[in-house]
Design a protein around this motif. Structure first.
Motif, PDB file in Angstrom:
ATOM      1  N   MET A  30       0.842  -1.198   0.000  1.00  8.11           N
ATOM      2  CA  MET A  30       0.000   0.000   0.000  1.00  8.11           C
ATOM      3  C   MET A  30       0.884   1.259   0.000  1.00  8.11           C
ATOM      4  O   MET A  30       1.842   1.348   0.744  1.00  8.11           O
ATOM      5  N   MET A  31       0.538   2.193  -0.862  1.00  9.24           N
ATOM      6  CA  MET A  31       1.319   3.413  -0.966  1.00  9.24           C
ATOM      7  C   MET A  31       0.955   4.386   0.144  1.00  9.24           C
ATOM      8  O   MET A  31      -0.182   4.413   0.597  1.00  9.24           O
ATOM      9  N   ASN A  32       1.954   5.162   0.570  1.00  9.42           N
ATOM     10  CA  ASN A  32       1.631   6.257   1.474  1.00  9.42           C
ATOM     11  C   ASN A  32       1.439   7.509   0.643  1.00  9.42           C
ATOM     12  O   ASN A  32       1.719   7.541  -0.543  1.00  9.42           O
ATOM     13  N   SER A  33       0.968   8.564   1.243  1.00 10.05           N
ATOM     14  CA  SER A  33       0.650   9.755   0.459  1.00 10.05           C
ATOM     15  C   SER A  33       1.883  10.401  -0.166  1.00 10.05           C
ATOM     16  O   SER A  33       1.793  10.997  -1.227  1.00 10.05           O
ATOM     17  N   ALA A  34       3.048  10.292   0.456  1.00  8.02           N
ATOM     18  CA  ALA A  34       4.266  10.840  -0.139  1.00  8.02           C
ATOM     19  C   ALA A  34       4.580  10.121  -1.446  1.00  8.02           C
ATOM     20  O   ALA A  34       4.916  10.751  -2.453  1.00  8.02           O
ATOM     21  N   SER A  82      12.108  11.509  -1.870  1.00  2.00           N
ATOM     22  CA  SER A  82      12.784  10.219  -1.767  1.00  2.00           C
ATOM     23  C   SER A  82      12.186   9.166  -2.705  1.00  2.00           C
ATOM     24  O   SER A  82      12.819   8.147  -2.967  1.00  2.00           O
ATOM     25  N   PHE A  83      10.992   9.421  -3.226  1.00  4.30           N
ATOM     26  CA  PHE A  83      10.360   8.485  -4.152  1.00  4.30           C
ATOM     27  C   PHE A  83      10.615   8.855  -5.615  1.00  4.30           C
ATOM     28  O   PHE A  83      10.158   8.150  -6.515  1.00  4.30           O
ATOM     29  N   GLU A 132       2.426   8.523  -3.313  1.00  5.10           N
ATOM     30  CA  GLU A 132       1.369   8.864  -4.267  1.00  5.10           C
ATOM     31  C   GLU A 132       1.628  10.223  -4.910  1.00  5.10           C
ATOM     32  O   GLU A 132       1.436  10.389  -6.120  1.00  5.10           O
ATOM     33  N   LEU A 133       2.067  11.199  -4.117  1.00  2.00           N
ATOM     34  CA  LEU A 133       2.386  12.524  -4.667  1.00  2.00           C
ATOM     35  C   LEU A 133       3.520  12.433  -5.682  1.00  2.00           C
ATOM     36  O   LEU A 133       3.442  13.012  -6.772  1.00  2.00           O
ATOM     37  N   ALA A 134       4.570  11.699  -5.343  1.00  2.02           N
ATOM     38  CA  ALA A 134       5.703  11.551  -6.255  1.00  2.02           C
ATOM     39  C   ALA A 134       5.277  10.853  -7.544  1.00  2.02           C
ATOM     40  O   ALA A 134       5.653  11.270  -8.640  1.00  2.02           O
ATOM     41  N   GLU A 135       4.480   9.810  -7.424  1.00  2.00           N
ATOM     42  CA  GLU A 135       4.049   9.071  -8.608  1.00  2.00           C
ATOM     43  C   GLU A 135       3.140   9.913  -9.497  1.00  2.00           C
ATOM     44  O   GLU A 135       3.219   9.842 -10.724  1.00  2.00           O
ATOM     45  N   GLU A 136       2.280  10.722  -8.903  1.00  2.00           N
ATOM     46  CA  GLU A 136       1.417  11.591  -9.698  1.00  2.00           C
ATOM     47  C   GLU A 136       2.252  12.639 -10.425  1.00  2.00           C
ATOM     48  O   GLU A 136       2.026  12.919 -11.603  1.00  2.00           O
ATOM     49  N   TYR A 137       3.222  13.217  -9.747  1.00  2.00           N
ATOM     50  CA  TYR A 137       4.125  14.185 -10.373  1.00  2.00           C
ATOM     51  C   TYR A 137       4.827  13.545 -11.577  1.00  2.00           C
ATOM     52  O   TYR A 137       4.878  14.147 -12.669  1.00  2.00           O
ATOM     53  N   LEU A 138       5.340  12.339 -11.416  1.00  2.36           N
ATOM     54  CA  LEU A 138       6.023  11.646 -12.506  1.00  2.36           C
ATOM     55  C   LEU A 138       5.044  11.283 -13.626  1.00  2.36           C
ATOM     56  O   LEU A 138       5.373  11.384 -14.809  1.00  2.36           O
ATOM     57  N   ARG A 139       3.837  10.886 -13.260  1.00  6.74           N
ATOM     58  CA  ARG A 139       2.821  10.538 -14.256  1.00  6.74           C
ATOM     59  C   ARG A 139       2.497  11.738 -15.139  1.00  6.74           C
ATOM     60  O   ARG A 139       2.240  11.605 -16.333  1.00  6.74           O
ATOM     61  N   LEU A 140       2.548  12.930 -14.535  1.00 12.94           N
ATOM     62  CA  LEU A 140       2.281  14.158 -15.288  1.00 12.94           C
ATOM     63  C   LEU A 140       3.478  14.583 -16.146  1.00 12.94           C
ATOM     64  O   LEU A 140       3.426  15.607 -16.813  1.00 12.94           O
ATOM     65  N   GLY A 141       4.541  13.807 -16.116  1.00 15.21           N
ATOM     66  CA  GLY A 141       5.695  14.085 -16.952  1.00 15.21           C
ATOM     67  C   GLY A 141       6.821  14.813 -16.239  1.00 15.21           C
ATOM     68  O   GLY A 141       7.743  15.308 -16.889  1.00 15.21           O
ATOM     69  N   GLY A 142       6.750  14.876 -14.895  1.00 17.18           N
ATOM     70  CA  GLY A 142       7.786  15.554 -14.128  1.00 17.18           C
ATOM     71  C   GLY A 142       9.160  14.968 -14.388  1.00 17.18           C
ATOM     72  O   GLY A 142       9.309  13.753 -14.532  1.00 17.18           O
ATOM     73  N   ARG A 143      10.159  15.843 -14.454  1.00 19.48           N
ATOM     74  CA  ARG A 143      11.512  15.408 -14.815  1.00 19.48           C
ATOM     75  C   ARG A 143      12.538  15.623 -13.708  1.00 19.48           C
ATOM     76  O   ARG A 143      13.730  15.412 -13.923  1.00 19.48           O
ATOM     77  N   ARG A 144      12.102  16.071 -12.543  1.00 22.69           N
ATOM     78  CA  ARG A 144      13.062  16.277 -11.451  1.00 22.69           C
ATOM     79  C   ARG A 144      13.628  14.934 -11.002  1.00 22.69           C
ATOM     80  O   ARG A 144      12.929  13.927 -10.983  1.00 22.69           O
TER      81      ARG A 144
END
Length: 69
Positions: free
Chosen positions: A1-5, A61-62, A7-19
């Motif tokens: 199960m994912m924690n909210s941190a 960290s994710f 989930e936030l990182a994965e959503e950012y990456l899903r949106l094409g984030g490159r950091r």
């Protein structure tokens, strides 16, 4: 199960984030050689940048890391 941190990182990456995560002496930061797409940049600024430092580090960290061991 994912924690909210995570989930936030994965959503950012899903949106094409490159950091990418940079860890130096246990201090976390991010670096990007390419600009984020507008949607990812907006998400980062609204959902992650505004977090308290400890929580923001948890999200970072994710992200994919440039510190390959």
């Amino acid at each position: 199960m994912m924690n909210s941190a995570q989930e936030l990182a994965e959503e950012y990456l899903r949106l094409g984030g490159r950091r990418l995560l940079v860890m130096d002496d246990n201090i976390l930061s991010t670096n990007s050689w390419e600009a984020d797409p507008l949607e990812a940049e907006t998400f980062w600024n609204r959902e992650i940048e505004s977090l308290p430092p400890k929580r923001r580090s948890e999200v970072m960290s994710f992200l994919p890391s440039i510190n390959v061991t």
